[in-house]
Motif scaffolding. Sequence first.
Motif, short mmCIF file in Angstrom:
data_model
loop_
_atom_site.label_atom_id
_atom_site.label_comp_id
_atom_site.label_asym_id
_atom_site.label_seq_id
_atom_site.Cartn_x
_atom_site.Cartn_y
_atom_site.Cartn_z
N HIS A 132 11.64 9.91 -28.06
CA HIS A 132 10.15 10.21 -28.39
C HIS A 132 9.36 9.05 -27.97
N SER A 133 8.32 9.22 -27.35
CA SER A 133 7.09 8.34 -27.17
C SER A 133 7.80 7.10 -26.57
N PHE A 192 10.93 13.41 -24.87
CA PHE A 192 10.19 14.17 -25.98
C PHE A 192 8.79 13.42 -26.02
N ALA A 193 7.94 14.06 -25.43
CA ALA A 193 6.26 13.51 -25.62
C ALA A 193 6.45 12.08 -24.97
N SER A 194 6.97 11.81 -23.93
CA SER A 194 7.11 10.58 -23.41
C SER A 194 7.11 10.59 -21.80
N GLY A 197 11.15 7.37 -25.50
CA GLY A 197 11.42 7.82 -24.23
C GLY A 197 11.34 6.88 -23.00
N GLY A 227 10.61 6.84 -31.66
CA GLY A 227 9.45 6.36 -31.36
C GLY A 227 9.03 5.14 -31.96
N ASP A 279 -0.84 17.33 -28.06
CA ASP A 279 -0.63 15.96 -28.20
C ASP A 279 -1.69 14.98 -28.05
N HIS A 311 2.02 15.33 -31.00
CA HIS A 311 2.97 14.29 -30.85
C HIS A 311 3.79 14.04 -32.01
N PHE A 313 7.31 16.34 -32.82
CA PHE A 313 8.58 15.97 -32.62
C PHE A 313 9.55 15.49 -33.38
N GLY A 314 9.04 15.15 -34.86
CA GLY A 314 9.85 14.61 -35.91
C GLY A 314 9.03 15.13 -37.12
N TYR A 325 13.71 12.31 -37.26
CA TYR A 325 14.30 13.32 -36.30
C TYR A 325 15.28 14.13 -36.57
#
Length: 251
Positions: free
Chosen positions: A140-141, A160-162, A144, A83, A183, A212, A215-216, A91
């Motif tokens: 991620h974010s 991933f959250a994206s 993504g 992200g 998130d 959010h 994921f990391g 990550y």
Amino acid sequence: MSSSKPRRARRVIARIALVLAGLVVAGVVGILIWSQVGVMAAEPAPLAAVEAEPGIVLTDEGAGIVLAPADGESTTGLVFIPGAKVEPAAYAAKLAGLVDAGITVVITRPTLNLAFFDLRPLDAFTGLAPDVETWMVGGHSLGGVRACQLAGDADALVLFASYCATDLSASGLPVLSLAGSEDGLSTPAKIATARDLLPADAELVELAGASHASFGDYGPQAGDGSPTISDAEMTAELTARIEAFAETLRR
């Protein structure tokens, strides 16, 4: 007298050009400074645990961090794009379970810490693990969003959250989209709104209790919700979901 007018016009044009050049330089310098300020660093303890894991070989290849099974047995890989302004190593711990499952992970190091500045093709990263045959690309974010742009060169896409800004609805690409119920940034509602850009059979999964930043491992993030899932539970969820998805690609 008439010759003074062209000279005056040239001086005005020169001044305007100088001002514009100064604005461009100032803008570039501003972006460079902004991209380096507020970078979210990897938490040391989770990263140290990955580095100490005997079953994982962690290698920094410059273009990215490669996490590979120590036994060398891996035919499936994931190129993962971080992200915005998140250190790639943040990550490693959340993705380490995939390596234990035989999946090689390449975490890219985006240009200026921002995925949309990184114009390198997918093979700039898959080339870091040349023995892998099947490649997923994900991120991620904001990572993504960039992964969606590279998905045409991959065998599958994992978000991933994206969500995508690229229309992949007719691509036929296998897609797994993972959202967090808590998130506050890439909310489940926002992800659902962009659902029509994915193939009809894309698998959308909402992970209960995940925020959010779940994921990391880089600490809390402004505007995010409060997670109710532990790091260990989140790692297990990610591993199980992506391992099962990767298994479908091998059939």
